[in-house]
Scaffold this active site. Structure first.
Site, short mmCIF file in Angstrom:
data_model
loop_
_atom_site.label_atom_id
_atom_site.label_comp_id
_atom_site.label_asym_id
_atom_site.label_seq_id
_atom_site.Cartn_x
_atom_site.Cartn_y
_atom_site.Cartn_z
N LYS A 59 -0.04 6.08 11.16
CA LYS A 59 -1.23 5.40 10.62
C LYS A 59 -2.03 6.25 9.53
O LYS A 59 -2.50 5.67 8.47
CB LYS A 59 -2.12 5.15 11.87
CG LYS A 59 -1.31 4.15 12.70
CD LYS A 59 -1.20 2.71 12.59
CE LYS A 59 -0.52 1.74 13.47
NZ LYS A 59 -0.44 0.39 12.90
N SER A 95 7.40 6.47 14.92
CA SER A 95 6.27 6.18 14.12
C SER A 95 5.16 7.09 15.11
O SER A 95 4.22 7.35 14.26
CB SER A 95 5.92 4.71 14.28
OG SER A 95 5.90 4.38 15.67
N GLU A 107 -10.01 -2.30 12.99
CA GLU A 107 -9.44 -2.72 14.20
C GLU A 107 -8.47 -1.62 14.87
O GLU A 107 -7.94 -1.09 14.00
CB GLU A 107 -8.75 -4.11 13.96
CG GLU A 107 -7.19 -3.98 13.98
CD GLU A 107 -6.79 -3.64 12.38
OE1 GLU A 107 -7.82 -3.49 11.46
OE2 GLU A 107 -5.55 -3.24 12.18
#
Ligand SMILES: Cc1ncc(COP(=O)(O)O)c(C=O)c1O
Lengths: 258, 394
Positions: free
Chosen positions: B85, B374, B107
């Site tokens: 991210k 990830s 969000e």
């Protein structure tokens, strides 16, 4: 025949919004008929959607109440058929694009035409995406209403030029809901629309009091009120009709004098 | 057709109140993405702050244990803040700063994107507010506190299903209230144009690095790429560099939850239909009347009823495959990778690991799988313990 133009022939228009199926479709039907009698010039009927991103808490809650009773588009069209047997007041459906798309856009608009729906207001369908629905709206004689917002700036001209029926001027930023202060930009927006298109302009978002409505009616052709009415419905539930009607009469009076 | 299309998918289905903001964003992005100063600053942040390039690690024990294709892990879990991210967030928050915005909102589902956004905002000196579903604040309580430590305000979302979709709704609402000084840092390759493109561009570094690294190690391209899919950002980040390489199989793993034949699933492409929501045309879990369905996954980061439009397109043209991986399979893979390699994967990433574990034995020993790891699994330890019926006190 489309009846939308009639909404703007009886002085300044008062346009109430309610969510279909809140608290029940029977009450919705009664509300539509009684509001029409009480002077509503165009009735905006919300098709409840699970995720109404343009809506504040009051109308979100109404959508949830309606959906929790299992209200569907089919039920709403059936109710509209019944209403049209006895009432000719112009009606606009307000919803989000997915319920229309999922139902089948052609089928949805065919049903709109058959049930005498005059206009469609789709909160998440901006000018850039209107081709999603426009060909179907044209085919079935239903106006697809354009919205402009305080941030539309130089988009106002572009949007207004192609607008049909009326222009929905969003009078405050953010989502629907009752507000103390309505921005003064609304008057400016209406002015800019009128420069390019002589189309009626209705102002909505945040309006609740007769004073606010009268002030808007000084420069706009119509005033749209949603959350304030939905709040009354929330408070009184199945007994809401006389309370809503009293409010609608007061507001129609206010815009007429405005 | 409107801008930002991948085949029929994508577009800009948002209220008029937000249109100017996305147009302004697109213009700013197109300007700054070629601006030498912006590029240099972002490159430096990715290298010196986020820790890029991330390692491509050969999971030898797992490979030998499964007895098939070679498994490599792309270690996005080793990035600062513990997931991919940060790649997107550094890009977007820097862009917001160049645009003159003073405040960012975002969000978050698992909390990873919220933590990354709060981190970048702290570093670059912007105010930050995060929207997170009530249910997610409970299953990811540590991340909530982490965001607060980083100086962000966390708004608990109690509308709807109180998960990621509702957090997106609430952030969109907040953005429409306040666009002048605020940028919405969308966390995945979803939402209205230009977000799916911007986020993909900021994530494609993953695949670009993999290409270089695997050519160095193996002297050839990988045979299979596997990544988990929430909105699809780590997956498109891994895939993008290889889309034009027809011999590389691309596999996205959606959250199967309790199984795709139950209503407790988030496997959008397997069980969903084409629809229009959150600004985009794509696949969505929904009922026959287009009401968005409540979805479920053990993983808060995959618990989303839609998928990014570029994935919908890759799915339709048959370029990428999308499979569903259940909670059980993901938890097993979580435990397996932890005990075999000493790497605790995020429960999201464990969905990709699970599919690699299934696929590897069917491949030859000279075939190569790259799994997008990830994120790291520290945030999930408590909920995996709960899943196993173990009570631990954080
Ligand atoms: C570690 C990790 N992987 C994957 C995802 C899913 O997002 P995306 O599909 O955009 O990569 C998340 C989302 O929170 C995450 O935290």
């Amino acid at each position: 025949m489309n009846k939308l133009h009639k909404a703007f022939t009886n002085g300044k228009a008062f346009i109430p919004f309610i969510t279909a199926g809140d608290p029940s479709l029977d009450v919705t039907k009664e509300l539509v008929l009684e509001m029409a009698n009480a002077g509503a010039d165009l009735i905006e009927l919300g098709i409840p959607f699970s995720d109404p991103v343009a809506e504040g808490q009051v109308i979100q809650a109404a959508s949830i109440r309606a959906l929790s009773h299992g209200i569907t588009v089919d039920h709403i069209f059936k109710m509209l058929r019944d209403i049209r047997k006895i009432c000719n007041t112009p009606i606009a459906l307000m919803t989000y694009v997915n319920p229309i798309f999922a139902y089948g856009t052609e089928r949805f608009l065919r049903n709109c035409q058959e049930t005498g729906v005059d206009a469609l207001i789709v909160a998440d369908l901006p000018f850039e995406e209107k081709d999603e629905l426009m060909p179907f709206c044209l085919k079935h004689g239903v106006y697809l209403i354009s919205m402009i917002a305080p941030t539309s700036n130089n988009r106002i001209h572009i949007i207004a030029r192609e607008a049909q029926g009326f222009v929905y001027c969003v009078s405050s930023m953010g989502v629907t809901g009752v507000r103390k202060n309505i921005s003064s930009d609304a008057e400016q927006m209406v002015k800019i629309v009128k420069e390019v298109n002589g189309i009626p302009c209705a102002v909505g978002f945040g309006i609740s009091t007769p004073e606010q409505a009268a002030r808007m009616a000084k420069f706009a052709d119509g005033v749209i009120v949603g959350s304030a009415i939905v709040k009354i419905i929330e408070e009184y539930g199945p007994q809401c009709v006389p309370h809503v009607i009293e409010y609608v009469s007061t507001m129609k009076n206010a815009v007429t004098k405005g | 057709m409107s801008k930002g299309r991948f085949g029929i998918y994508g577009g800009q289905y948002i209220p008029e109140t937000l249109m100017n903001a996305v147009i302004e964003l697109e213009e700013a992005y197109n300007h700054f993405k070629n601006d030498p100063k912006f590029k240099a600053e972002l490159d430096s942040l990715l290298k010196n702050y986020a820790g890029r390039p991330s390692m491509l690690y050969f999971a030898e024990k797992v490979t030998n244990d499964l007895g098939g294709g070679k498994i490599y892990l792309k270690r996005e879990d080793l990035n600062h803040t513990g997931s991919h991210k940060i790649n997107n967030v550094l890009g977007q928050v820097l862009l917001a700063k160049y645009m003159g915005k003073t405040r960012v909102i975002a969000e978050t589902g698992a909390g990873q994107h919220g933590v990354a956004t709060a981190t970048a905002a702290a570093l670059l000196g912007l105010k930050c507010e995060i929207f997170m579903g009530m249910e997610d604040t409970q299953r990811q309580a540590l991340n909530v506190f982490r965001m607060k430590l980083l100086g962000a305000k966390v708004n608990v979302v109690t509308s709807g299903t109180q998960t990621l979709k509702d957090a997106v709704n609430e952030t969109l609402r907040e953005w429409s209230r306040r666009v002048e000084d605020t940028h919405y840092v969308l966390g995945s390759v979803m939402g209205p144009h230009p977000f799916p493109t911007i986020v993909r561009d900021f994530q494609k570094v993953i695949g670009q690095e993999v290409k270089k690294q695997i050519l160095e190690i193996e002297g050839k391209l990988p045979d299979v790429l596997i990544a988990c899919i929430g909105g699809g950002s780590n997956a498109i980040g891994l895939f993008y560099e290889f889309i034009e390489e027809p011999n590389v199989r691309l596999i996205g793993c959606e959250a199967g939850g309790h199984g795709i034949h139950t209503n407790k699933t988030a496997a959008t492409m397997t069980v969903g239909k084409v629809g229009i929501f959150h600004g985009m045309k794509s696949y969505f879990c929904q009922d026959e009347y287009g009401q968005i369905a409540p979805v479920y996954s053990i993983s808060a980061g995959l618990d989303y009823p839609g998928v990014g439009p570029e994935h919908a397109y890759l799915h339709d043209i048959g370029r990428a495959e999308y499979v569903a991986v259940t909670d059980n399979e993901a938890v097993e893979a979580f435990e397996y990778l932890s005990s075999m390699e000493g790497i605790i994967p995020a429960i999201e990433s464990a969905h990709a690991v699970a599919y690699a574990v299934k696929l590897a034995p069917k491949l030859n020993k000279d075939q190569v799988i790259v799994v997008g790891l990830s994120g790291r699994g520290d945030k999930d330890v408590a909920s995996i313990a709960r899943y196993q019926g173990v009570e631990i006190y954080e």
